[in-house]
Design a protein around this motif. Structure first.
Motif, PDB file in Angstrom:
ATOM      1  N   SER A 362       0.733  -1.153  -0.002  1.00 59.22           N
ATOM      2  CA  SER A 362       0.014  -0.134   0.018  1.00 59.22           C
ATOM      3  C   SER A 362       0.877   1.247  -0.075  1.00 59.22           C
ATOM      4  O   SER A 362       1.954   1.383   0.554  1.00 59.22           O
ATOM      5  CB  SER A 362      -1.118   0.060   1.150  1.00 59.22           C
ATOM      6  N   ARG A 363       0.441   2.334  -0.515  1.00 55.41           N
ATOM      7  CA  ARG A 363       1.029   3.458  -0.533  1.00 55.41           C
ATOM      8  C   ARG A 363       0.557   4.312   0.613  1.00 55.41           C
ATOM      9  O   ARG A 363      -0.496   4.029   1.388  1.00 55.41           O
ATOM     10  CB  ARG A 363       0.793   4.440  -1.717  1.00 55.41           C
ATOM     11  N   HIS A 364       1.596   5.145   1.075  1.00 56.43           N
ATOM     12  CA  HIS A 364       1.404   5.851   2.265  1.00 56.43           C
ATOM     13  C   HIS A 364       0.132   6.891   2.070  1.00 56.43           C
ATOM     14  O   HIS A 364      -0.311   7.120   1.083  1.00 56.43           O
ATOM     15  CB  HIS A 364       2.472   6.919   2.592  1.00 56.43           C
ATOM     16  N   TYR A 365      -0.782   6.758   3.153  1.00 63.38           N
ATOM     17  CA  TYR A 365      -2.106   7.512   3.185  1.00 63.38           C
ATOM     18  C   TYR A 365      -1.834   8.944   2.762  1.00 63.38           C
ATOM     19  O   TYR A 365      -2.822   9.477   2.428  1.00 63.38           O
ATOM     20  CB  TYR A 365      -3.033   7.291   4.384  1.00 63.38           C
ATOM     21  N   GLU A 416       3.335   2.497   2.457  1.00 63.67           N
ATOM     22  CA  GLU A 416       3.103   2.153   3.959  1.00 63.67           C
ATOM     23  C   GLU A 416       3.427   0.920   4.151  1.00 63.67           C
ATOM     24  O   GLU A 416       2.816  -0.188   3.663  1.00 63.67           O
ATOM     25  CB  GLU A 416       1.611   2.310   4.211  1.00 63.67           C
ATOM     26  N   GLN A 447      11.038   3.098   4.022  1.00 63.28           N
ATOM     27  CA  GLN A 447      10.207   4.079   3.243  1.00 63.28           C
ATOM     28  C   GLN A 447      11.046   4.960   2.413  1.00 63.28           C
ATOM     29  O   GLN A 447      10.613   5.318   1.129  1.00 63.28           O
ATOM     30  CB  GLN A 447       9.223   4.951   3.867  1.00 63.28           C
ATOM     31  N   ASP A 470      -3.930   3.144   0.887  1.00 64.83           N
ATOM     32  CA  ASP A 470      -3.835   2.556   2.249  1.00 64.83           C
ATOM     33  C   ASP A 470      -5.107   2.238   2.932  1.00 64.83           C
ATOM     34  O   ASP A 470      -5.199   1.588   3.727  1.00 64.83           O
ATOM     35  CB  ASP A 470      -3.126   3.643   2.945  1.00 64.83           C
ATOM     36  N   CYS A 471      -6.255   2.913   2.522  1.00 66.14           N
ATOM     37  CA  CYS A 471      -7.580   2.428   3.116  1.00 66.14           C
ATOM     38  C   CYS A 471      -8.032   1.131   2.968  1.00 66.14           C
ATOM     39  O   CYS A 471      -8.555   0.475   3.499  1.00 66.14           O
ATOM     40  CB  CYS A 471      -8.342   3.329   2.744  1.00 66.14           C
ATOM     41  N   ARG A 473      -5.641  -1.378   2.603  1.00 68.48           N
ATOM     42  CA  ARG A 473      -4.724  -2.047   3.551  1.00 68.48           C
ATOM     43  C   ARG A 473      -5.516  -2.070   4.875  1.00 68.48           C
ATOM     44  O   ARG A 473      -5.754  -3.031   5.831  1.00 68.48           O
ATOM     45  CB  ARG A 473      -3.405  -1.358   3.643  1.00 68.48           C
ATOM     46  N   ARG A 474      -5.997  -0.916   5.490  1.00 71.56           N
ATOM     47  CA  ARG A 474      -6.728  -1.013   6.685  1.00 71.56           C
ATOM     48  C   ARG A 474      -7.827  -1.700   6.721  1.00 71.56           C
ATOM     49  O   ARG A 474      -8.751  -1.863   7.847  1.00 71.56           O
ATOM     50  CB  ARG A 474      -7.003   0.597   7.094  1.00 71.56           C
TER      51      ARG A 474
END
Length: 491
Positions: A362-365, A416, A447, A470-471, A473-474
């Motif tokens: 995932s990419r950083h939010y 992330e 990172q 990233d959402c 991933r969450r």
């Protein structure tokens, strides 16, 4: 005359009333017909949805508020798009079904349509009204297939590794630190700058530094040593494993939930711990040296760890799982601070198999730029500022530039990195080797080194990484210590 006029008026009025009432009846009939059509279509839609695949959704949605940057709004639009990976597998080479085995007239029973994935109709819901939005990053809905159906989508053949077919690793019993090297470790073999350059020159056969320089095999007299009675387990063949690590007693083991019986039976869960954490487990959990388990997790005690920094020790299993498990096809890495809340087969199907990817992260939010990430690390005192500045300046001289929309379809330079979903093939193994070498040479903040390792490989071969939101991933992991929770619905 008066009587005649009166009768004419009555007849005219009667005609007008009948004409008007007749139009009203026609209008009512049209309205009733329209209502009937809407009712029939609605019944059909409900019936169709009731027969659709299971969809696990979080009730929380991502905040699309005014804090978004132009880049983040652009990236949000990528949610419903497919991966930009050009190495597309035959979509029907699934679990022994493919090529001459496929009968076009009789598709497999798990395929509802020959040309469409069951989740094709899934769409991202609109954001909640401004007054109902919750601050901070939140999970967003994700469409998963049921575990049995997800497993049926496992590709029959490995993802094709572009150009690189054979990857071996440098071994040296007494590595010597080169004079020009300003970083590295004995565990990593002190690769020179020339070695570093050569590791990005992709060829059909390559030999590179990839940790575990000493000893006969990873885990045996290499530093990061593993007990002999467990070491042989790592050579076993598995389609899928899940792995995590705790070094320095920083985290508490989180038991995975919503794991299918099929996954519990076939997928091993490995937790690497150092001696300090091992002692803590013995005193505070159900762990004993006889069963070597805490719930689903098989505990692997690591001796003679190579670094004094516990977080850097954690990068060994995180990035070098292919070295510890040479006969595993797929792996899911989850940082120990997170709890897995979705079945591994569903995760693999959603983020690798469905998008024809060999590596997903995932990419950083919030941050997409390495230089911005570096400043955030300095502000949070996650590493000493001089080391971060040296690393960033080194990358600038190599051509790393700030992230802009001009880099699309690359959606971010900052991952992330608390979860990694990958297939173990030569190109992904090389990527995590060179990524680890950057962590070994510079700071342990992975990172910062992700983009340079990815981009140097992409300069040589046509390969890409599925950097999902990233959402998303969450949705499949949650941080139990935080207030954030994920509620999962099954339809």
């Amino acid at each position: 005359m008066l009587t005649s006029n009166s009768k004419e008026k009555e007849r005219s009025l009667s005609f007008l009333c009948c004409w008007y009432l007749g139009r009203r009846r026609v209008a009512m009939l049209l309205l009733l017909s329209l209502a009937f059509v809407v009712f029939v279509l609605g019944s059909y839609t409900i019936n169709k949805e009731s027969n659709s695949p299971n969809i696990h959704q979080s009730i929380e949605t991502m905040d699309f508020g005014s804090n978004q940057t132009p880049i983040s709004r652009e990236l949000t639009s990528f949610y419903t798009k497919e991966s930009d990976n050009d190495h597309v597998r035959d979509p029907f080479l699934w679990n022994g079904i493919g090529g001459s085995d496929v009968d076009v007239n009789h598709p497999p029973p798990f395929l509802p349509s020959w040309h469409h994935h069951p989740c094709d109709s899934f769409s991202f819901p609109p954001p909640p009204p401004p007054g109902m939005r919750r601050p901070g990053p939140r999970p967003c809905p994700v469409c998963y297939l049921p575990p049995e159906e997800a497993l049926a989508h496992m590709p029959k053949y490995p993802f094709e590794s572009p150009l690189l077919k054979n990857l071996t690793y440098i071994r040296e019993e007494s590595p010597v630190k080169p004079e020009e090297s300003e970083g590295g470790s004995e565990f990593g073999g002190y690769p020179s700058l020339e070695h570093r350059t050569n590791s990005f020159d992709i060829k059909e056969s390559m030999t590179v530094h990839c940790g575990f320089i000493k000893g006969t095999k990873p885990g045996h007299q290499t530093g990061f040593d593993i007990d002999e009675d467990i070491l042989h387990e790592l050579d076993q063949s598995h389609d899928v494993i899940v792995a995590s690590a705790i070094f320095g007693k920083y985290d508490i083991i989180q038991e995975p939930v919503n794991i299918s019986e099929m996954a519990r039976k076939n997928i091993p869960f490995y937790m690497f711990v150092d001696e300090e954490t091992h002692l803590y487990l013995k005193n505070t959990s159900s762990y004993t040296d006889d069963n070597k388990r805490v719930g689903l997790w098989r505990i692997i005690v690591v001796h003679n760890v190579p670094y004094t920094d516990a977080r850097r020790n954690g990068k060994v299993p995180k990035l070098l799982l292919h070295r510890l498990f040479p006969n595993v096809r797929y792996s899911i890495w989850v940082d120990a601070k997170l709890q897995l809340v979705v079945d591994p087969y569903q995760i693999l199907e959603r983020f690798l198999w469905r998008t024809n990817s060999s590596f997903a992260i995932s990419r950083h939010y919030r941050r997409f730029d390495v230089f911005v990430e570096a400043e955030a690390n300095k502000a949070a005192r996650k590493y000493d500022n001089a080391s971060i500045d040296y690393q960033v300046e080194f990358y600038k001289k190599e051509g790393l530039t700030p992230y802009t929309e001009a880099k699309l379809p690359i959606t971010s330079d900052v991952p992330e990195g608390c979860t990694i979903i990958r297939e173990h093939i030569p190109i992904t193994n090389l990527f995590t080797c060179v990524w680890f070498n950057e962590v070994d040479r510079f700071t342990s903040r992975d990172q910062l080194s992700f983009a340079i390792a990815r981009d140097k490989i992409r300069e040589k071969v046509d390969w890409s990484i599925n950097m999902f939101l990233d959402c998303e991933r969450r949705n499949f992991v949650k941080q139990v210590k935080a207030e954030e929770t994920t509620v999962v619905f099954r339809f």
